[in-house]
Design an enzyme around this catalytic site. Sequence first.
Site, PDB file in Angstrom:
ATOM      1  N   ARG A   1     -48.463  74.074 -48.421  1.00 56.61           N
ATOM      2  CA  ARG A   1     -47.462  73.100 -47.955  1.00 56.61           C
ATOM      3  C   ARG A   1     -47.198  71.966 -48.938  1.00 56.61           C
ATOM      4  O   ARG A   1     -46.276  71.180 -48.730  1.00 56.61           O
ATOM      5  CB  ARG A   1     -47.937  72.508 -46.642  1.00 56.61           C
ATOM      6  CG  ARG A   1     -49.236  71.707 -46.724  1.00 56.61           C
ATOM      7  CD  ARG A   1     -49.737  71.377 -45.332  1.00 56.61           C
ATOM      8  NE  ARG A   1     -51.004  70.659 -45.348  1.00 56.61           N
ATOM      9  CZ  ARG A   1     -51.711  70.381 -44.248  1.00 56.61           C
ATOM     10  NH1 ARG A   1     -51.266  70.783 -43.075  1.00 56.61           N
ATOM     11  NH2 ARG A   1     -52.827  69.717 -44.328  1.00 56.61           N
ATOM     12  N   GLU A   2     -47.971  71.893 -50.014  1.00 56.42           N
ATOM     13  CA  GLU A   2     -47.877  70.741 -50.917  1.00 56.42           C
ATOM     14  C   GLU A   2     -46.797  71.001 -51.973  1.00 56.42           C
ATOM     15  O   GLU A   2     -47.071  71.092 -53.177  1.00 56.42           O
ATOM     16  CB  GLU A   2     -49.265  70.470 -51.515  1.00 56.42           C
ATOM     17  CG  GLU A   2     -50.271  70.120 -50.410  1.00 56.42           C
ATOM     18  CD  GLU A   2     -51.738  70.123 -50.841  1.00 56.42           C
ATOM     19  OE1 GLU A   2     -52.015  70.262 -52.048  1.00 56.42           O
ATOM     20  OE2 GLU A   2     -52.603  69.982 -49.964  1.00 56.42           O
TER      21      GLU A   2
ATOM     22  N   ARG B   1     -61.721  75.788 -50.678  1.00 56.33           N
ATOM     23  CA  ARG B   1     -63.086  75.805 -50.137  1.00 56.33           C
ATOM     24  C   ARG B   1     -63.754  77.144 -50.450  1.00 56.33           C
ATOM     25  O   ARG B   1     -64.822  77.432 -49.969  1.00 56.33           O
ATOM     26  CB  ARG B   1     -63.074  75.627 -48.598  1.00 56.33           C
ATOM     27  CG  ARG B   1     -62.403  74.376 -48.091  1.00 56.33           C
ATOM     28  CD  ARG B   1     -63.204  73.111 -48.413  1.00 56.33           C
ATOM     29  NE  ARG B   1     -62.524  71.923 -47.901  1.00 56.33           N
ATOM     30  CZ  ARG B   1     -61.569  71.262 -48.543  1.00 56.33           C
ATOM     31  NH1 ARG B   1     -61.187  71.670 -49.747  1.00 56.33           N
ATOM     32  NH2 ARG B   1     -61.010  70.182 -48.019  1.00 56.33           N
TER      33      ARG B   1
ATOM     34  N   TYR C   1     -63.371  62.451 -49.797  1.00 58.20           N
ATOM     35  CA  TYR C   1     -64.372  62.976 -48.864  1.00 58.20           C
ATOM     36  C   TYR C   1     -65.135  64.095 -49.572  1.00 58.20           C
ATOM     37  O   TYR C   1     -64.671  64.612 -50.585  1.00 58.20           O
ATOM     38  CB  TYR C   1     -63.735  63.502 -47.566  1.00 58.20           C
ATOM     39  CG  TYR C   1     -62.471  64.325 -47.769  1.00 58.20           C
ATOM     40  CD1 TYR C   1     -62.503  65.577 -48.371  1.00 58.20           C
ATOM     41  CD2 TYR C   1     -61.236  63.841 -47.365  1.00 58.20           C
ATOM     42  CE1 TYR C   1     -61.347  66.321 -48.561  1.00 58.20           C
ATOM     43  CE2 TYR C   1     -60.058  64.580 -47.556  1.00 58.20           C
ATOM     44  CZ  TYR C   1     -60.132  65.818 -48.146  1.00 58.20           C
ATOM     45  OH  TYR C   1     -58.990  66.553 -48.342  1.00 58.20           O
TER      46      TYR C   1
ATOM     47  N   GLU D   1     -53.654  64.328 -56.949  1.00 57.92           N
ATOM     48  CA  GLU D   1     -52.940  64.318 -55.661  1.00 57.92           C
ATOM     49  C   GLU D   1     -51.670  63.501 -55.853  1.00 57.92           C
ATOM     50  O   GLU D   1     -51.715  62.275 -55.976  1.00 57.92           O
ATOM     51  CB  GLU D   1     -53.804  63.671 -54.570  1.00 57.92           C
ATOM     52  CG  GLU D   1     -55.116  64.381 -54.298  1.00 57.92           C
ATOM     53  CD  GLU D   1     -54.991  65.535 -53.307  1.00 57.92           C
ATOM     54  OE1 GLU D   1     -53.875  65.795 -52.816  1.00 57.92           O
ATOM     55  OE2 GLU D   1     -56.023  66.168 -53.023  1.00 57.92           O
TER      56      GLU D   1
ATOM     57  N   HIS E   1     -52.730  74.847 -52.200  1.00 58.62           N
ATOM     58  CA  HIS E   1     -52.349  74.589 -50.808  1.00 58.62           C
ATOM     59  C   HIS E   1     -50.847  74.785 -50.632  1.00 58.62           C
ATOM     60  O   HIS E   1     -50.041  74.152 -51.322  1.00 58.62           O
ATOM     61  CB  HIS E   1     -52.771  73.172 -50.397  1.00 58.62           C
ATOM     62  CG  HIS E   1     -54.257  73.041 -50.287  1.00 58.62           C
ATOM     63  ND1 HIS E   1     -54.949  71.928 -50.676  1.00 58.62           N
ATOM     64  CD2 HIS E   1     -55.191  73.933 -49.823  1.00 58.62           C
ATOM     65  CE1 HIS E   1     -56.246  72.120 -50.449  1.00 58.62           C
ATOM     66  NE2 HIS E   1     -56.415  73.327 -49.940  1.00 58.62           N
TER      67      HIS E   1
HETATM   68  O1  0X9 Z   1     -59.273  68.728 -49.642  1.00 59.23           O
HETATM   69  C1  0X9 Z   1     -58.804  69.187 -50.688  1.00 59.23           C
HETATM   70  O2  0X9 Z   1     -58.911  70.368 -50.982  1.00 59.23           O
HETATM   71  C2  0X9 Z   1     -58.060  68.251 -51.660  1.00 59.23           C
HETATM   72  N1  0X9 Z   1     -57.184  67.378 -50.938  1.00 59.23           N
HETATM   73  S1  0X9 Z   1     -55.848  67.964 -50.174  1.00 59.23           S
HETATM   74  O3  0X9 Z   1     -55.294  66.894 -49.376  1.00 59.23           O
HETATM   75  N2  0X9 Z   1     -54.758  68.357 -51.261  1.00 59.23           N
HETATM   76  O4  0X9 Z   1     -56.213  69.110 -49.414  1.00 59.23           O
HETATM   77  C3  0X9 Z   1     -59.054  67.456 -52.455  1.00 59.23           C
HETATM   78  C4  0X9 Z   1     -60.004  68.287 -53.268  1.00 59.23           C
HETATM   79  C5  0X9 Z   1     -60.935  67.485 -54.109  1.00 59.23           C
HETATM   80  N3  0X9 Z   1     -61.920  68.318 -54.756  1.00 59.23           N
HETATM   81  C6  0X9 Z   1     -63.042  68.770 -54.148  1.00 59.23           C
HETATM   82  N4  0X9 Z   1     -63.401  68.374 -52.968  1.00 59.23           N
HETATM   83  N5  0X9 Z   1     -63.766  69.654 -54.793  1.00 59.23           N
HETATM   84 ZN    ZN Z   2     -54.233  70.266 -51.582  1.00 62.25          ZN
END
Ligand code: 0X9
Ligand code: ZN
Length: 416
Positions: A182-183, A252, A356, A379, A180
């Site tokens: 912005r991180e 995703r 989530y 994170e 990502h």
């Molecule tokens: O949503 C995400 O991709 C991750 N959090 S973020 O705030 N950095 O965007 C968490 C990903 C956790 N892993 C999976 N959901 N597979």
């Molecule tokens: Zn992320």
Amino acid sequence: MLKQLALVLLLCGLALAEETYDGYKIYDVKTNNPLEKQLLYRLSKNEAYDFFDLPRSLDAPSRVMVKPDDQVAFEMLLDKYHVNFVVVDENLGDSLRKTSEDNQRMMNMRSAGRSISFTAFHRHAEINAYLDELALAYPSRVKVEVAGKSYEKRDIKTITISNGDGRTDKNVIFLDAGIHAREWIAHAGALYVIHQLVENFAANSDLLRDYDWVILPVVNPDGYEYTHTNTRLWRKTRKPISASCYGTDANRNFDFHWGEVGASSYSCSDTYKGETAFSEPETQIVRDLLLGLSGRGKFYLTLHSYGNYLLYPWGWTSALPSTWRDIDEVAQAGAAAIKSATGTKYTVGSSTNVLYAAAGGSDDYAFGVAKFPISITMELPAGGTGFNPTTNQIQGFVSETWLGIQAMAKKVVQKY
Ligand code: 0X9
Ligand code: ZN
């Protein structure tokens, strides 16, 4: 004809214009019961509101960025349902301008002969230059390779760190950051791990005796550069999808239960899953590296921000993998090391259960397909109002993160 030309110019202008975030507000919204949490989940589906986080826990507030035109409606809705909120940033534009000026100043404070520091967030070219400097200075222990090119043709480099004993059959710890854009603290965290393993080798040689480390510090360089030059809070890759929407959420886009949950089919969304699984060159590169290490790869660690979580599979279902206790043991070791060193608390658990559900993540792919027995998303803590730590927060965050990574790596080395 003229009209069409004007429209094209306007769209190009929109695509290139710098996002200043003037008048944008950031809210912390605190829910007190499951019904209020549900309302928040419904709001998070509305593209007008940018949810920086949406934790499952009722106690943890959600942080939401809202642009000027949508603020009245947002506040009215929360008031109507008696949901508590506080404004944590009255004008994000002002805050970002200050942090950017600060970063610009600190960028020039590097030691001689070194492209990076831990007192500023550095550009992709500087990061790549640092890797090359290490390869030159430590040829027996460091190998830098171009794993492939991003959509905008930037070199995506890996650094392989060994102890130089010539063994080629060792287990591997694979670490990446910057999925990502912005991180920024995640990219800095990966650089600090590289710095420790290479430049502080004597203190960390036990982590390199039976293991090699492969580190990819910037998975999404196009997005990262775009956060420096145009839109500080850009999250996705940068390949155009439609006339006005760019980029895919790389986390995703992996082909494991792709698109089943927590991912959008709408190309303008921040969690857009992509046209197909692995539609992005950047995720293809991570896929090929992971598959190439299959068998030797024991620990996949991907750095993100924010929220202080150590997350493990699955992200696509609330069920746990049968070996979850092994991963939990490693993650708990990391959380405990950080807690005892600095007092910072990390929440440990499966992505779906503590954060989530979101399918198509690199962690699920590394575990489910490339068969890394330990796969964790870390994170890192929030800085500033979330994604914008000040430059004087970097050193504290990355050194604390390193202690957690060191403890997790030690556990992995013991176990496999
Ligand atoms: O949503 C995400 O991709 C991750 N959090 S973020 O705030 N950095 O965007 C968490 C990903 C956790 N892993 C999976 N959901 N597979
Ligand atoms: Zn992320």
